[in-house]
Write a protein that holds these residues in place. Structure first.
Motif, PDB file in Angstrom:
ATOM      1  N   MET A  81       0.806  -1.244  -0.036  1.00  5.68           N
ATOM      2  CA  MET A  81      -0.029   0.010   0.042  1.00  5.68           C
ATOM      3  C   MET A  81       0.939   1.116   0.029  1.00  5.68           C
ATOM      4  SD  MET A  81      -1.013  -0.762   3.826  1.00  5.68           S
ATOM      5  CE  MET A  81      -0.352  -2.302   4.123  1.00  5.68           C
ATOM      6  N   ARG A  82       0.525   2.178  -0.869  1.00  8.91           N
ATOM      7  CA  ARG A  82       1.307   3.496  -0.916  1.00  8.91           C
ATOM      8  C   ARG A  82       1.121   4.145   0.388  1.00  8.91           C
ATOM      9  NH1 ARG A  82       5.538   3.676  -4.412  1.00  8.91           N
ATOM     10  NH2 ARG A  82       4.862   2.336  -6.031  1.00  8.91           N
TER      11      ARG A  82
ATOM     12  N   ALA B  14       7.927   8.127   1.012  1.00  5.64           N
ATOM     13  CA  ALA B  14       6.425   8.355   0.428  1.00  5.64           C
ATOM     14  C   ALA B  14       6.430   7.656  -0.871  1.00  5.64           C
ATOM     15  CB  ALA B  14       6.193   9.578   0.405  1.00  5.64           C
ATOM     16  N   TYR B  15       7.609   7.529  -1.626  1.00  3.34           N
ATOM     17  CA  TYR B  15       7.548   7.143  -3.095  1.00  3.34           C
ATOM     18  C   TYR B  15       7.364   5.385  -2.971  1.00  3.34           C
ATOM     19  CZ  TYR B  15       9.009   5.796  -7.521  1.00  3.34           C
ATOM     20  OH  TYR B  15       9.033   5.085  -8.948  1.00  3.34           O
ATOM     21  N   GLY B  16       7.945   4.964  -1.809  1.00  2.14           N
ATOM     22  CA  GLY B  16       7.701   3.323  -1.887  1.00  2.14           C
ATOM     23  C   GLY B  16       6.630   3.134  -0.897  1.00  2.14           C
ATOM     24  N   ASP B  17       6.384   1.819  -0.303  1.00  2.00           N
ATOM     25  CA  ASP B  17       5.344   1.244   0.657  1.00  2.00           C
ATOM     26  C   ASP B  17       6.093   1.046   2.053  1.00  2.00           C
ATOM     27  OD1 ASP B  17       3.964   0.905  -1.889  1.00  2.00           O
ATOM     28  OD2 ASP B  17       4.869  -1.055  -2.224  1.00  2.00           O
ATOM     29  N   VAL B  18       5.234   1.306   2.876  1.00  2.00           N
ATOM     30  CA  VAL B  18       5.349   1.112   4.342  1.00  2.00           C
ATOM     31  C   VAL B  18       4.430   0.149   4.656  1.00  2.00           C
ATOM     32  CG1 VAL B  18       5.568   2.013   6.685  1.00  2.00           C
ATOM     33  CG2 VAL B  18       6.292   3.515   4.918  1.00  2.00           C
ATOM     34  N   PRO B  19       5.019  -1.334   4.896  1.00  2.00           N
ATOM     35  CA  PRO B  19       4.062  -2.334   4.913  1.00  2.00           C
ATOM     36  C   PRO B  19       3.583  -2.595   6.512  1.00  2.00           C
ATOM     37  CG  PRO B  19       6.322  -3.124   4.778  1.00  2.00           C
ATOM     38  CD  PRO B  19       6.367  -1.695   4.757  1.00  2.00           C
TER      39      PRO B  19
END
Length: 416
Positions: A1-2, A64-69
């Motif tokens: 999720m973004r 913010a460009y990637g995902d924080v799972p």
């Protein structure tokens, strides 16, 4: 999720990560080696005022460009772990195990896990940089030194080589592969893979013998082969077989798979059913986690039982784990081994157990939010903070838990 920028700027001010130096069992009690200002004081910090001013917003954009799972409160811990990894990674792809002293070098083991964490959180370019560094410093025979200077100029000393590095690199390459749209390894990394496979095949006689004696993640001299050296090589061969199969290179996929099968059988014969550090001696240690998913298929009941016993026998005063049951009885918990158990629990269907260990790690961060190397018996963080291996494992564990949560949500939705 973004993930949006919510909470990112607050997290950007925090810090760091590290690993385990060659240990002396009579060393004094550890202390917390650095503080929240490590980013501005360590050797790789921006030297100009402009760099120091631009760094926090640039880090926020990167995150913010990637995902924080992760969800809820732990999203902050995982965000901080990713930011710490990014800060510890040089432009040339070298990943410092920690921010100072003997940790300010690049271990292939740590780097492999960091590359996997980057790949699985939507930062493929960073994963490629890290693996590219490993390709440049790889020895001609396909193996690796224990650690490297961050400029890539070679090892900092004559510390013995560590054979597990090649196995971890192969595993990491496969983790990168599965995140790519085409499902195959980038052409520029296939030489790294092929050389690593050649090294593992030579070390193990294509799976017919155990590798040469080598230090492992304990970072101590060894006289006998450890499970922590042998298990990653089997995992690496299996991972390599998958990468070859994805390229439809059947001959090499079959060869790597067969060698992995022989080595797995040999590990069962020599280390099972107790799976202690040296087989029948040495006590259970975190090497048993390397026999669990996502490093191996869960098909060995004895190995799983050993994995279940290890945390019981290695539990320390603050609630974390020692590297092994026969590690010195100083009461100190080590976060990499604790996080390794959390990761394998999440990957093998034991989500509640993984959540328990992740909660412990969350509650023992430093005051600025980074994951330390150690935790003292009274609960205080110690050693360098952050530690790259721990940070990467926490990120990867949250990725596995996010997959589990998505599966549960899908099942619930299907029942309605």
């Amino acid at each position: 999720m973004r993930r949006a920028l919510i909470g990112v700027l607050a997290a950007v001010t925090a810090a760091a990560l590290g690993l385990v130096p060659m240990l002396a069992h009579d060393e004094p009690p550890p202390v917390l080696r650095n503080g929240p200002a490590w980013r501005s004081t360590w050797a790789l910090a921006p030297s100009s005022l402009g760099g120091r001013l631009l760094d926090p917003p640039a880090e926020a954009v990167w995150l913010a460009y990637g995902d924080v799972p992760a969800e809820g409160a732990r999203a902050g811990v995982v965000s901080q772990a990713l930011l710490d990894l990014h800060a510890l990674t040089r432009p040339n792809g070298a990943v410092a195990a920690g921010p100072d002293g003997p940790w300010a070098y690049a271990w292939p083991r740590d780097s492999a896990f960091v590359a996997a964490a980057y790949a699985e959180t939507g930062h493929p370019d960073d994963a490629l940089r890290v693996l590219g560094f490993l390709a440049r410093v790889q020895r001609p025979d396909g193996g690796f030194e224990a650690r490297y200077r961050l400029d890539g100029s070679g090892p900092p000393d004559d510390r013995p080589r560590q054979s597990d590095g090649a196995g971890w690199v192969l595993w990491s390459l496969d983790r990168l592969r599965v995140t790519r749209p085409d499902g195959v390894l980038p052409a520029g990394l296939r030489g790294l893979r092929d050389r690593s496979v050649a090294f593992v095949l030579a070390q193990t006689g294509a799976g017919a013998r155990l590798p040469e004696v080598s230090p492992d993640y304990w970072e101590v001299p060894e006289r006998r082969v450890t499970l922590g050296t042998a298990a990653p090589l089997a995992a690496g061969l299996e991972a390599a077989a998958r990468t070859y199969a994805a390229e439809r290179d059947a001959p090499r996929a079959v060869a790597a798979g067969r060698a992995a099968g022989r080595l797995r059988a040999l590990i069962r014969s020599r280390f099972g059913p107790d799976y202690q550090r040296h087989g029948s001696t040495g006590g259970l240690d975190a090497g048993v986690a390397m026999l669990m998913p996502p490093f191996a298929v869960l098909d060995d009941a004895a190995a799983e039982r050993a994995w279940e016993r290890y945390p019981v026998l290695a539990l320390r005063g603050a609630g974390g784990l020692a590297p092994g049951a026969e590690w010195k009885q100083d009461g100190v918990s080590w976060t990499p081994e604790t996080a390794l158990v959390a990761y394998t629990a999440a990957a093998s269907g034991h989500a509640p157990l993984a959540e328990r260990w992740m909660a412990w790690l969350e509650h023992h961060c430093t005051s600025w939010g980074s994951l330390p190397e150690k935790v003292l018996p009274d609960g205080r963080p110690a050693g360098p903070a952050p530690l790259a291996w721990t940070a990467a494992l926490v990120v990867l564990t949250e990725g596995e838990l996010a997959t589990h949560r998505a599966g549960v949500a899908s099942s619930v939705a299907g029942v309605r």
